[in-house]
Design a protein around this motif. Structure first.
Motif, PDB file in Angstrom:
ATOM      1  N   VAL A   1      45.012  -5.633 -19.601  1.00  0.00           N
ATOM      2  CA  VAL A   1      45.597  -4.308 -19.356  1.00  0.00           C
ATOM      3  C   VAL A   1      45.929  -3.632 -20.677  1.00  0.00           C
ATOM      4  N   LEU A   2      46.551  -4.378 -21.586  1.00  0.00           N
ATOM      5  CA  LEU A   2      46.946  -3.803 -22.871  1.00  0.00           C
ATOM      6  C   LEU A   2      45.738  -3.405 -23.709  1.00  0.00           C
ATOM      7  N   THR A   3      44.690  -4.219 -23.676  1.00  0.00           N
ATOM      8  CA  THR A   3      43.488  -3.897 -24.457  1.00  0.00           C
ATOM      9  C   THR A   3      42.835  -2.618 -23.955  1.00  0.00           C
ATOM     10  N   SER A   4      42.661  -2.515 -22.649  1.00  0.00           N
ATOM     11  CA  SER A   4      42.062  -1.302 -22.085  1.00  0.00           C
ATOM     12  C   SER A   4      42.940  -0.087 -22.368  1.00  0.00           C
ATOM     13  N   ASN A   5      44.252  -0.252 -22.236  1.00  0.00           N
ATOM     14  CA  ASN A   5      45.180   0.845 -22.513  1.00  0.00           C
ATOM     15  C   ASN A   5      45.062   1.320 -23.958  1.00  0.00           C
TER      16      ASN A   5
ATOM     17  N   GLN B   1      51.102   1.700 -17.223  1.00  0.00           N
ATOM     18  CA  GLN B   1      52.462   1.153 -17.210  1.00  0.00           C
ATOM     19  C   GLN B   1      52.680   0.294 -15.974  1.00  0.00           C
ATOM     20  N   ALA B   2      52.292   0.814 -14.818  1.00  0.00           N
ATOM     21  CA  ALA B   2      52.464   0.065 -13.569  1.00  0.00           C
ATOM     22  C   ALA B   2      51.638  -1.216 -13.582  1.00  0.00           C
ATOM     23  N   ALA B   3      50.410  -1.158 -14.113  1.00  0.00           N
ATOM     24  CA  ALA B   3      49.577  -2.356 -14.185  1.00  0.00           C
ATOM     25  C   ALA B   3      50.217  -3.419 -15.071  1.00  0.00           C
TER      26      ALA B   3
ATOM     27  N   ALA C   1      38.044  -2.319 -17.911  1.00  0.00           N
ATOM     28  CA  ALA C   1      38.776  -2.166 -16.649  1.00  0.00           C
ATOM     29  C   ALA C   1      37.874  -2.446 -15.455  1.00  0.00           C
ATOM     30  N   ALA C   2      36.613  -2.059 -15.555  1.00  0.00           N
ATOM     31  CA  ALA C   2      35.695  -2.270 -14.439  1.00  0.00           C
ATOM     32  C   ALA C   2      35.414  -3.752 -14.220  1.00  0.00           C
ATOM     33  N   VAL C   3      35.325  -4.517 -15.293  1.00  0.00           N
ATOM     34  CA  VAL C   3      35.023  -5.948 -15.194  1.00  0.00           C
ATOM     35  C   VAL C   3      36.259  -6.747 -14.780  1.00  0.00           C
ATOM     36  N   ALA C   4      37.424  -6.333 -15.239  1.00  0.00           N
ATOM     37  CA  ALA C   4      38.661  -7.104 -15.037  1.00  0.00           C
ATOM     38  C   ALA C   4      39.303  -6.775 -13.690  1.00  0.00           C
ATOM     39  N   LYS C   5      38.736  -7.308 -12.627  1.00  0.00           N
ATOM     40  CA  LYS C   5      39.210  -6.988 -11.283  1.00  0.00           C
ATOM     41  C   LYS C   5      40.592  -7.568 -11.002  1.00  0.00           C
ATOM     42  N   LEU C   6      40.927  -8.705 -11.623  1.00  0.00           N
ATOM     43  CA  LEU C   6      42.246  -9.295 -11.393  1.00  0.00           C
ATOM     44  C   LEU C   6      43.346  -8.532 -12.133  1.00  0.00           C
ATOM     45  N   SER C   7      43.001  -7.951 -13.270  1.00  0.00           N
ATOM     46  CA  SER C   7      44.001  -7.183 -14.029  1.00  0.00           C
ATOM     47  C   SER C   7      44.298  -5.845 -13.379  1.00  0.00           C
ATOM     48  N   PHE C   8      43.303  -5.288 -12.711  1.00  0.00           N
ATOM     49  CA  PHE C   8      43.461  -4.002 -12.024  1.00  0.00           C
ATOM     50  C   PHE C   8      43.051  -4.187 -10.564  1.00  0.00           C
TER      51      PHE C   8
END
Length: 401
Positions: free
Chosen positions: A211-215, A316-318, A376-383
């Protein structure tokens, strides 16, 4: 001990005050963007040099957000919030009165120190004012001040700078900080202080780091171009007098997007995020491809900035719902990565601008934003498709402050 309100309606007065506080915070941070030509002209320096006022502020936040949050973890939340607002007022007053660029930088250092702590306090506050499962909506309301800063704060600052000089713009923000301080003192209740909870689950931390990396990459891409948006518009044929109204329109689009999309942040966070970042990347690429055609460039900028208006609360919510640490520390890490992106964006944008042109800045921004989208598209568990029901729940070992 203060008990968090169970509904958005019950917490609304406090959330609106937090919205006003984020308005002051982001206006303080971003105001120099619209004033770069005016400040540069007075002190006889280039726009890329005055752009370092953005970089300086952001570097302070990126480096100090987590340490400042850890050092103040046991302090009462409400006095800490009030102290931040007071320091924003002082920071802008210092910039207003500065006789040279170096003293403006001193004021920006104070603002950066304040900003390093503010968003962790604000995010933690919003998460604790509502019942579990309402974190996304609460953060959308509190973070609306970010979009409001672009709708009103920065454009009004640019307009005042054009009419009265850039010092009048800093004076306006200093006054807004003082008024918000009084409002917060009278409307926001104290909330519990959570002490030092972290998760021992490696998977939780990996999701949090994603989450932090994508942000950070989204903010890097956005501010790489947005820091020099006045250059983009002026070289496309816009007049100086048109900058304020144009920025007002861009920020207004962001606020509308936030209001519309914010209703879906808890129900469909993944779909919301992917849609928002996709539109951002497309808008940036269009701005680069269509420049210097003024009308087409303005439309592309409006699309990209409208999408960005909804970015802040959903990341932030993620971060909070990843449940890797306390809401305050989650907010601190989000704040740090946002400002690492802002600092690098301003610096890289200036480098590209000096060596190539503003269109190259736009293409670079679009590519970086695309990388954030791919993560974000690949990281389904993070988002995940839906926010966890327990998200935002205050943890044990709290003391009312």
């Amino acid at each position: 001990m203060a008990v968090p309100a169970p509904t958005i309606r019950a917490a609304l007065p406090s959330l609106l005050t937090l919205m006003a506080a984020t308005f002051v915070a982001v206006t303080t941070e971003m105001l120099p963007i619209g004033l770069l030509p005016l400040i540069g002209d007075e002190f006889l320096v280039s726009e890329s040099q005055t752009g370092l006022l953005i970089t300086l502020f952001a570097v302070m936040v990126a480096v100090l957000a987590v340490p400042a949050t850890l050092l103040t973890a046991r302090l009462p939340r409400k006095p800490l919030l009030l102290a931040c607002l007071a320091c924003y007022g002082i920071s802008n007053a210092c910039a207003m009165a500065a006789p040279n660029l170096a003293l403006i930088a001193v004021g920006r250092v104070l603002g950066g120190l304040t900003h390093a702590l503010f968003f962790s306090v604000c995010i933690g506050y919003a998460a604790r004012l509502v019942a579990p499962g309402l974190t996304g909506r609460a953060l959308a309301i509190a973070s609306a001040g970010v979009s409001a800063a672009f709708v009103l704060g920065v454009p009004l600052g640019v307009s005042l700078g054009t009419l009265l000089g850039w010092r009048g713009a800093f004076a306006m923000v200093s006054g807004c900080a003082a008024l918000t301080l009084l409002l917060a003192a009278t409307t926001i209740p104290p909330v519990p202080v959570t002490r030092g909870r972290t998760s021992n689950r490696a998977g939780t931390w990996r999701r949090f780091a994603t989450v932090l990396t994508s942000n950070g990459l989204v903010y890097l891409g956005h501010y790489l171009l947005f820091t020099y948006i006045t250059v983009l518009l002026l070289t496309g044929g816009a007049s100086t007098a048109a900058l304020g109204p144009l920025l007002f329109g861009f920020g207004g689009g962001g606020l509308v997007t936030l209001i519309v999309a914010g209703r879906h942040f808890d129900a469909a966070p993944r779909r919301s995020l992917l849609s928002i970042v996709t539109v951002m990347a497309v808008g940036m690429a269009a701005a680069a491809a269509l420049h210097p055609a003024l009308i087409a460039t303005v439309v592309a900028c409006a699309v990209w900035n409208a999408a960005f208006g909804a970015v802040s609360p959903i990341y932030q919510a993620a971060a909070v719902t990843a449940d890797a640490t306390t809401p305050e520390l989650a907010g601190a890490w989000v704040n740090a990565t946002c400002n690492a992106g802002i600092a690098l964006g301003a610096a890289i944008g200036g480098f590209v601008l000096d060596r190539y042109d503003i269109a190259a800045v736009g293409w670079t921004a679009a590519v970086i934003t695309g990388v954030a989208l791919a993560i974000a598209a690949v990281a389904k568990l993070s988002f995940p498709p839906r926010a966890p029901a327990q998200a935002g729940t205050p943890r044990p070992r709290t003391s009312g402050r």
